[in-house]
Design a protein around this motif. Structure first.
Motif, PDB file in Angstrom:
ATOM      1  N   VAL A  29       0.858  -1.182   0.000  1.00  0.00           N
ATOM      2  CA  VAL A  29       0.000   0.000   0.000  1.00  0.00           C
ATOM      3  C   VAL A  29       0.894   1.232   0.000  1.00  0.00           C
ATOM      4  CG1 VAL A  29      -1.766   1.276   1.260  1.00  0.00           C
ATOM      5  CG2 VAL A  29      -1.825  -1.229   1.226  1.00  0.00           C
ATOM      6  N   HIS A  30       0.580   2.172  -0.866  1.00  0.00           N
ATOM      7  CA  HIS A  30       1.351   3.412  -0.995  1.00  0.00           C
ATOM      8  C   HIS A  30       0.430   4.611  -0.844  1.00  0.00           C
ATOM      9  CE1 HIS A  30       4.885   1.288  -2.513  1.00  0.00           C
ATOM     10  NE2 HIS A  30       4.024   0.524  -3.183  1.00  0.00           N
ATOM     11  N   PHE A  31       1.021   5.714  -0.383  1.00  0.00           N
ATOM     12  CA  PHE A  31       0.318   6.989  -0.298  1.00  0.00           C
ATOM     13  C   PHE A  31       1.174   8.031  -1.001  1.00  0.00           C
ATOM     14  CE2 PHE A  31      -1.164   4.589   3.325  1.00  0.00           C
ATOM     15  CZ  PHE A  31      -2.517   4.862   3.360  1.00  0.00           C
ATOM     16  N   GLY A  32       0.541   8.990  -1.675  1.00  0.00           N
ATOM     17  CA  GLY A  32       1.298  10.039  -2.342  1.00  0.00           C
ATOM     18  C   GLY A  32       0.392  11.133  -2.866  1.00  0.00           C
ATOM     19  N   GLU A  33       1.020  12.198  -3.370  1.00  0.00           N
ATOM     20  CA  GLU A  33       0.277  13.331  -3.921  1.00  0.00           C
ATOM     21  C   GLU A  33      -0.011  13.149  -5.402  1.00  0.00           C
ATOM     22  OE1 GLU A  33       2.241  17.010  -3.110  1.00  0.00           O
ATOM     23  OE2 GLU A  33       2.259  16.670  -0.956  1.00  0.00           O
ATOM     24  N   ARG A  34       0.797  12.333  -6.099  1.00  0.00           N
ATOM     25  CA  ARG A  34       0.598  12.099  -7.530  1.00  0.00           C
ATOM     26  C   ARG A  34       0.183  10.639  -7.715  1.00  0.00           C
ATOM     27  NH1 ARG A  34       6.205  14.492  -8.759  1.00  0.00           N
ATOM     28  NH2 ARG A  34       5.886  16.591  -8.010  1.00  0.00           N
ATOM     29  N   PRO A  35      -1.055  10.445  -7.988  1.00  0.00           N
ATOM     30  CA  PRO A  35      -1.542   9.060  -8.044  1.00  0.00           C
ATOM     31  C   PRO A  35      -1.296   8.394  -9.397  1.00  0.00           C
ATOM     32  CG  PRO A  35      -3.336  10.538  -8.465  1.00  0.00           C
ATOM     33  CD  PRO A  35      -2.121  11.402  -8.187  1.00  0.00           C
ATOM     34  N   PRO A  36      -1.032   7.101  -9.379  1.00  0.00           N
ATOM     35  CA  PRO A  36      -1.066   6.365 -10.650  1.00  0.00           C
ATOM     36  C   PRO A  36      -2.527   6.053 -10.985  1.00  0.00           C
ATOM     37  CG  PRO A  36      -0.461   4.902  -8.857  1.00  0.00           C
ATOM     38  CD  PRO A  36      -0.585   6.283  -8.279  1.00  0.00           C
ATOM     39  N   ALA A  37      -2.765   5.444 -12.098  1.00  0.00           N
ATOM     40  CA  ALA A  37      -4.141   5.113 -12.489  1.00  0.00           C
ATOM     41  C   ALA A  37      -4.750   4.165 -11.467  1.00  0.00           C
ATOM     42  CB  ALA A  37      -4.148   4.472 -13.868  1.00  0.00           C
ATOM     43  N   GLY A  38      -5.981   4.432 -11.103  1.00  0.00           N
ATOM     44  CA  GLY A  38      -6.694   3.560 -10.188  1.00  0.00           C
ATOM     45  C   GLY A  38      -6.503   3.888  -8.720  1.00  0.00           C
TER      46      GLY A  38
END
Length: 137
Positions: A29-38
């Motif tokens: 599980v990852h968190f970030g400001e720039r999301p990948p698709a989905g």
């Protein structure tokens, strides 16, 4: 007070950032400001933490100490300005006395007078002017 205002502004700008959550192919599980698709958007609410009495007291002592340091620095700067002004006034008086003309002399340990030549008086005037230009203006 400015520190708290700066922290509040920084905190509010962090709170406005969008955070996304996604799971990669390995199940991480990852968190970030720039999301990948989905990726899913996650709502993050800032947590307000009330300080205990000891923490508030430490903060108050810290701010008081900084205020005292600032006040002491201002007082020292004021004293230095006063000393510099007195020094400059003394230099101006000495330069005015040399500019009036007359015979100038120095005395040695036995009390004997040694009169200045015109060149020595002019050199003293120039030295005083240079000193005033360097520290008084």
């Amino acid at each position: 007070m400015r520190v708290w205002l700066g922290i509040a502004m920084l905190w509010s700008s962090c709170a406005m950032a969008e955070v996304y959550r996604w799971t990669d192919a390995q199940g991480q599980v990852h968190f970030g400001e720039r999301p990948p698709a989905g990726a899913q958007r996650v709502e993050v609410r800032p947590q307000v933490i009330e300080g205990d009495a000891d923490g508030r007291e430490r903060a108050a002592r810290w701010f008081d100490a900084r205020r005292e340091e600032r006040d002491a620095a201002r007082q020292q700067a004021s004293q230095r300005r006063g000393e510099r002004e007195r020094e400059c006034q003394g230099l101006e008086r000495r330069l005015a006395a040399l500019s009036q003309g007359g015979r100038y002399f120095s005395q040695d340990a036995t009390g004997e007078r040694h009169y200045y030549s015109d060149a020595q008086i002019e050199a003293a005037r120039k030295a005083l002017s240079d000193q005033m230009n360097g520290s008084c203006r």
